[in-house]
Design a protein around this motif. Structure first.
Motif, PDB file in Angstrom:
ATOM      1  N   HIS A 365       0.749  -1.236  -0.006  1.00 54.71           N
ATOM      2  CA  HIS A 365       0.047  -0.014   0.007  1.00 54.71           C
ATOM      3  C   HIS A 365       1.026   1.499  -0.065  1.00 54.71           C
ATOM      4  O   HIS A 365       1.373   1.359   0.934  1.00 54.71           O
ATOM      5  N   ALA A 377      -7.123   2.459   3.114  1.00 55.03           N
ATOM      6  CA  ALA A 377      -6.142   1.751   2.150  1.00 55.03           C
ATOM      7  C   ALA A 377      -6.099   2.417   0.897  1.00 55.03           C
ATOM      8  O   ALA A 377      -5.280   2.150  -0.131  1.00 55.03           O
ATOM      9  N   LYS A 403      -3.610  -1.931  -6.769  1.00 50.43           N
ATOM     10  CA  LYS A 403      -2.912  -2.332  -5.486  1.00 50.43           C
ATOM     11  C   LYS A 403      -2.299  -3.641  -5.878  1.00 50.43           C
ATOM     12  O   LYS A 403      -2.963  -4.448  -6.393  1.00 50.43           O
TER      13      LYS A 403
END
Ligand SMILES: Cc1ncc(COP(=O)(O)O)c(C=O)c1O
Length: 433
Positions: A365, A377, A403
């Motif tokens: 992250h 996030a 991600k």
């Protein structure tokens, strides 16, 4: 520039994608498999490696959406599947493998006393929710923001930010209104939001997967268990990702918290066949028992291919290896090495990034704080995208551009993790970071 290099290396994939667009909406079967300007087309896979149609060899960390725990083309499962294909992949009657699969699942997973197979994780969640409603005789359900349970309408809510937008068109208000949203890892927040609601169940991923492998806090899960008992709602663990991966008994063994219903998928089908299943307490699962009830007194479950012998035998064969437990020592150590190594690289290079995960699962992250839920996030999407393409151009596969999520298997080695670490270090040395 980074994409130009990608295009040069993947000309045959580009040709296939041009053809795919003519017949498949968006050129793909599932949007998650697409990235700009087009995805790679895979030709074969073995162990920790995948080959695309341009003969590029990749180190795969996506591992079939986390389903491939022993490595691609795991021999015992392939052998069992070949034998079963000869005998009959779809028999349409009862067979021994459905019993073997159910029996081994009940031995491995602490809370599962009775089990039923489905064809996917989505389907298993659908039947699990229905069962909870049937058992409690209540309509409303609660799920967590950012948690993914497949495309079933009742659970297809607030999956990705912005959370106030529907994740799909075609979802009716009527269904959406029966699903309450909860904040992950925030027990007090959960308490507030369920006040006055008559809930059939609370469902969650013990490790929030697609939004970046963010684990539940142990105390949070324990609190959730108590809260469900307090309000007479069933607790459902969606262990489609964590099941048979975090430990042989999945997240519930790892955390020591037992749900009433558990939902499975992925690994359950030997990692290679479409699969799902759900199981739980006897008094709950008993509502599926046609020998004890008339159809209008039951919670229905079934399906043409549910528990078919090919999938059931593949699943049983894989679980027979996993039940020995040794594999978890290996894959969890790989996960630990990767998390430590990546954290160390980010800190040495003074890059604001965090690594989350547990066991063999981990994610990167580019956020200021270590994320605890879907909102925290949200990070630097440009950096995440650049990292993804850098890995891709250096023959490392993971998901996804927004991600980076990784799920090494027993076929991965320490050298594979070191390779990921050194490519990451190289990435951070680039001028644009
Ligand atoms: C936690 C979780 N639940 C459910 C599903 C849906 O499973 P399937 O894709 O087999 O329908 C997924 C799929 O990725 C998942 O990760």
């Amino acid at each position: 520039m980074i994409q130009e290099l990608y295009k040069l290396r993947t000309q045959n994939s580009w040709t296939l994608y041009e053809e795919a667009k003519k017949f498949l909406p968006g050129g793909v079967t599932y949007a998650i498999k697409y990235w700009e300007p087009y995805p790679i087309y895979v030709f074969k896979a073995k162990g920790s490696r995948i080959w695309d149609v341009d003969e590029n060899e990749y180190l795969d960390f996506w591992m079939g959406h986390t389903a491939i725990i022993m490595g691609h083309a795991y021999e015992p499962v392939i052998r069992a599947a070949k034998e079963q294909l000869e005998l009959g992949a779809h028999l349409g009657f009862c067979h021994e493998w459905e019993i073997r699969l159910a029996e081994i699942v009940t031995r491995m997973v602490p809370s599962v006393k009775l089990f039923r197979a489905t064809n996917s994780g989505t389907e298993a969640n659908m039947y699990g929710i229905r069962l909870a409603r049937a058992y409690t005789k209540k309509n409303k359900i609660a799920k967590f923001e950012g948690h993914w349970h497949g495309g079933y309408d009742a659970l297809h809510k607030a999956v990705n930010p912005p959370l106030n937008k529907p994740p799909s068109l075609g979802l009716t208000d009527c269904v959406m209104n029966d699903t309450i949203l909860l904040p992950f890892n925030d027990l007090e927040g959960v308490r507030q939001r369920i006040k006055g609601e008559k809930l059939a169940c609370i469902i969650l991923e013990p490790v929030m997967g697609s939004n970046g492998m963010i684990p539940a806090d142990r105390e949070f899960l324990k609190g959730l268990r108590e809260l469900c008992d307090e309000v007479n709602a069933l607790l459902i663990f969606d262990e489609v990702v964590t099941g048979f991966r975090l430990a042989k008994g999945g997240a519930q063994e790892y955390y020591g918290v037992l749900p009433d219903i558990t939902v499975f998928g992925k690994i359950l089908g030997g990692g290679i066949f479409p699969a799902g299943g759900f199981g739980g307490r006897e008094d709950v699962m008993e509502l599926l028992d046609q020998t004890k009830r008339k159809h209008y007194e039951m919670s229905f479950h079934g399906g043409t291919y549910a528990g078919n012998p090919l999938t059931a035998r593949a699943g049983y064969t894989l679980l027979s290896e996993l039940i020995k437990g040794e594999v978890y020592l290996k894959i969890n150590a790989l996960g630990e090495k990767a998390r430590k190594g990546l954290e160390d690289i980010f800190s040495r290079n003074k890059v604001v990034a965090h690594v989350t995960g547990v066991g063999s699962l981990f994610a990167v992250h580019f956020t200021k704080e270590k994320p605890k839920d879907v909102i925290s996030a949200i990070g630097d999407t440009k950096l995440a995208k650049d990292y993804f393409y850098f890995l891709l151009n250096n023959n490392i596969l993971c998901m996804k551009p927004s991600k980076q999520v990784f799920a090494p298997s027993a076929a991965h080695s320490e050298e594979d993790i070191e390779c990921l670490l050194s490519v990451t270090e190289e990435f951070l040395g680039q001028a644009s970071v």
